[in-house]
Scaffold this motif. Structure first.
Motif, PDB file in Angstrom:
ATOM      1  N   ILE A 127       8.675   6.344  12.703  1.00 46.40           N
ATOM      2  CA  ILE A 127       8.474   5.402  11.604  1.00 46.40           C
ATOM      3  C   ILE A 127       7.031   4.913  11.575  1.00 46.40           C
ATOM      4  O   ILE A 127       6.407   4.808  10.504  1.00 46.40           O
ATOM      5  CB  ILE A 127       9.464   4.231  11.724  1.00 46.40           C
ATOM      6  CG1 ILE A 127      10.904   4.755  11.661  1.00 46.40           C
ATOM      7  CG2 ILE A 127       9.222   3.200  10.624  1.00 46.40           C
ATOM      8  CD1 ILE A 127      11.957   3.747  12.077  1.00 46.40           C
ATOM      9  N   ILE A 128       6.473   4.638  12.737  1.00 47.28           N
ATOM     10  CA  ILE A 128       5.056   4.244  12.823  1.00 47.28           C
ATOM     11  C   ILE A 128       4.175   5.338  12.232  1.00 47.28           C
ATOM     12  O   ILE A 128       3.262   5.066  11.425  1.00 47.28           O
ATOM     13  CB  ILE A 128       4.659   3.958  14.278  1.00 47.28           C
ATOM     14  CG1 ILE A 128       5.361   2.685  14.776  1.00 47.28           C
ATOM     15  CG2 ILE A 128       3.137   3.826  14.417  1.00 47.28           C
ATOM     16  CD1 ILE A 128       5.177   2.425  16.255  1.00 47.28           C
ATOM     17  N   ASP A 129       4.451   6.576  12.604  1.00 47.49           N
ATOM     18  CA  ASP A 129       3.652   7.701  12.094  1.00 47.49           C
ATOM     19  C   ASP A 129       3.790   7.840  10.583  1.00 47.49           C
ATOM     20  O   ASP A 129       2.816   8.195   9.892  1.00 47.49           O
ATOM     21  CB  ASP A 129       4.078   8.995  12.783  1.00 47.49           C
ATOM     22  CG  ASP A 129       3.665   9.041  14.245  1.00 47.49           C
ATOM     23  OD1 ASP A 129       2.810   8.233  14.656  1.00 47.49           O
ATOM     24  OD2 ASP A 129       4.208   9.888  14.987  1.00 47.49           O
ATOM     25  N   ALA A 130       4.983   7.583  10.058  1.00 48.81           N
ATOM     26  CA  ALA A 130       5.176   7.680   8.609  1.00 48.81           C
ATOM     27  C   ALA A 130       4.347   6.630   7.879  1.00 48.81           C
ATOM     28  O   ALA A 130       3.723   6.919   6.844  1.00 48.81           O
ATOM     29  CB  ALA A 130       6.656   7.520   8.272  1.00 48.81           C
ATOM     30  N   VAL A 131       4.323   5.408   8.397  1.00 52.85           N
ATOM     31  CA  VAL A 131       3.514   4.357   7.763  1.00 52.85           C
ATOM     32  C   VAL A 131       2.037   4.713   7.815  1.00 52.85           C
ATOM     33  O   VAL A 131       1.322   4.609   6.807  1.00 52.85           O
ATOM     34  CB  VAL A 131       3.769   2.992   8.448  1.00 52.85           C
ATOM     35  CG1 VAL A 131       2.792   1.945   7.908  1.00 52.85           C
ATOM     36  CG2 VAL A 131       5.207   2.545   8.228  1.00 52.85           C
ATOM     37  N   GLY A 150       0.768  -1.242   0.000  1.00 52.37           N
ATOM     38  CA  GLY A 150       0.000   0.000   0.000  1.00 52.37           C
ATOM     39  C   GLY A 150       0.793   1.282   0.000  1.00 52.37           C
ATOM     40  O   GLY A 150       0.222   2.382   0.024  1.00 52.37           O
ATOM     41  N   GLY A 151       2.101   1.194  -0.048  1.00 49.71           N
ATOM     42  CA  GLY A 151       2.932   2.385  -0.071  1.00 49.71           C
ATOM     43  C   GLY A 151       4.339   2.043   0.378  1.00 49.71           C
ATOM     44  O   GLY A 151       4.631   0.895   0.749  1.00 49.71           O
ATOM     45  N   ILE A 152       5.229   3.027   0.336  1.00 44.70           N
ATOM     46  CA  ILE A 152       6.639   2.794   0.654  1.00 44.70           C
ATOM     47  C   ILE A 152       7.124   3.848   1.640  1.00 44.70           C
ATOM     48  O   ILE A 152       6.883   5.050   1.464  1.00 44.70           O
ATOM     49  CB  ILE A 152       7.499   2.835  -0.627  1.00 44.70           C
ATOM     50  CG1 ILE A 152       7.182   1.628  -1.518  1.00 44.70           C
ATOM     51  CG2 ILE A 152       8.992   2.868  -0.287  1.00 44.70           C
ATOM     52  CD1 ILE A 152       7.884   1.658  -2.871  1.00 44.70           C
ATOM     53  N   VAL A 153       7.815   3.382   2.676  1.00 47.10           N
ATOM     54  CA  VAL A 153       8.526   4.254   3.614  1.00 47.10           C
ATOM     55  C   VAL A 153       9.995   3.836   3.583  1.00 47.10           C
ATOM     56  O   VAL A 153      10.309   2.639   3.627  1.00 47.10           O
ATOM     57  CB  VAL A 153       7.976   4.126   5.051  1.00 47.10           C
ATOM     58  CG1 VAL A 153       8.865   4.881   6.041  1.00 47.10           C
ATOM     59  CG2 VAL A 153       6.550   4.645   5.115  1.00 47.10           C
TER      60      VAL A 153
END
Length: 306
Positions: A297-301, A235-238
């Motif tokens: 990192i959690i917030d970015a996801v 669903g996306g990339i971090v």
């Protein structure tokens, strides 16, 4: 990780008489094994990194494998002209090994940070860039680097880094390694900051959000297939890295996405901001101060869905 690197290098040197170690008066407590075993293949150039790099190039041009070794930015930024003109231009078989990438030497301040190195080194023609994340990758990357014929930049950790991989790995230059499986998003990371990425992905899984977690240990060449696949299957990339936001791993991933026509994927970078890292403290503390913590990192996801 530095101890693991030195142990593996010694094993390789015992079997290959072409391996030389070239230093700039640093590394004591770790390099004595090599120096004592092979005094004729151990060259200390003193605190003179430009000379160190030039000597290493000359050693390599005589058919040998030269390893330069120092802390943080000293074997890269201080002698960049020699790396560019001597090593890369001649495609010399020189391995540039730094100890303590990112802010590993946090208590010593900005003079000892290595936060622009990936951007600079991956821009040099002929240079391979490797960023192992733990002991397993360090061990495997050392052997892969020494088997490769040509310039390699090896961004090694410092000491006491926790393991990220939980089983055997198959390391190859140009590849990547899966740590966790999931399809909510893909979290790519490079280097020892990956432990925060792993903790973040595990915390998200406990909430029901399962992410793909991938170590991008090879930045140049990079695993283009893995990046494209992530853009299509999750669903996306971090991208998480202990490096300046400009030109590093996140930039390399974004370049692949745009080149391959995958630029519409939700995408975020977790990296050091484009500022001088002027705060002084431990690596763990600095990561939190500059938004490389588990919560960041959690917030970015979670932000990928907004």
């Amino acid at each position: 990780m530095r101890k693991t690197f030195n142990q593996e290098l010694l094993k390789i040197a015992e079997k290959n008489p072409r391996v030389f170690m070239v230093l700039a008066d640093i590394g004591y407590g770790e390099i004595e094994g090599f120096a004592n075993a092979f005094p004729d293949r151990f060259i200390n150039c003193g605190v003179a990194e430009q000379n160190m790099t030039g000597v290493a190039c000359g050693v390599a041009m005589e058919g040998n494998i030269a390893v330069t070794y120092s802390i943080a930015n000293f074997p890269t930024l201080r002698c960049l002209e020699q790396v560019r003109n001597d090593v890369c231009y001649h495609n010399a078989n020189v391995k540039i090994v730094i100890i303590g990438g990112g802010v590993a030497y946090g208590e010593l301040g900005i003079s000892h940070h290595s936060t622009e190195d990936i951007a600079i080194m991956r821009a040099l023609p002929n240079m391979v860039v490797l960023v192992p994340c733990d002991m397993a990758e360090t061990r495997a990357a050392t052997h892969a680097m020494m088997a490769y014929d040509g310039p390699v930049y090896f961004r090694c950790g410092y000491k006491n880094e926790p393991d990220i991989h939980e089983g055997p790995i198959e390391f190859k230059i140009g590849g990547s390694l899966r740590v966790r499986e999931g399809n909510a998003a893909t979290v790519f990371f490079a280097g020892t900051v990956g432990i925060n990425a792993k903790r973040a992905v595990d915390a998200l899984a406990a909430e029901g959000t399962r992410c793909h977690l991938v170590s991008l240990h090879s930045i140049k060449p990079i695993d283009r297939e893995a990046i494209v696949r992530a853009s299509k299957e999750t669903g996306g990339i971090v991208v998480v890295e202990e490096h300046n936001l400009c030109g590093g791993v996140g930039s390399a991933v974004a370049e692949v996405l745009m080149d391959e026509g995958c630029g519409n994927v939700p995408f975020k970078r977790v990296a050091l901001p484009d500022v001088n890292v002027s705060k002084v403290g431990s690596q763990i503390w600095l990561r939190d101060q500059y938004k490389l913590g588990v919560r960041d990192i959690i917030d970015a996801v979670k932000g990928l869905k907004k």
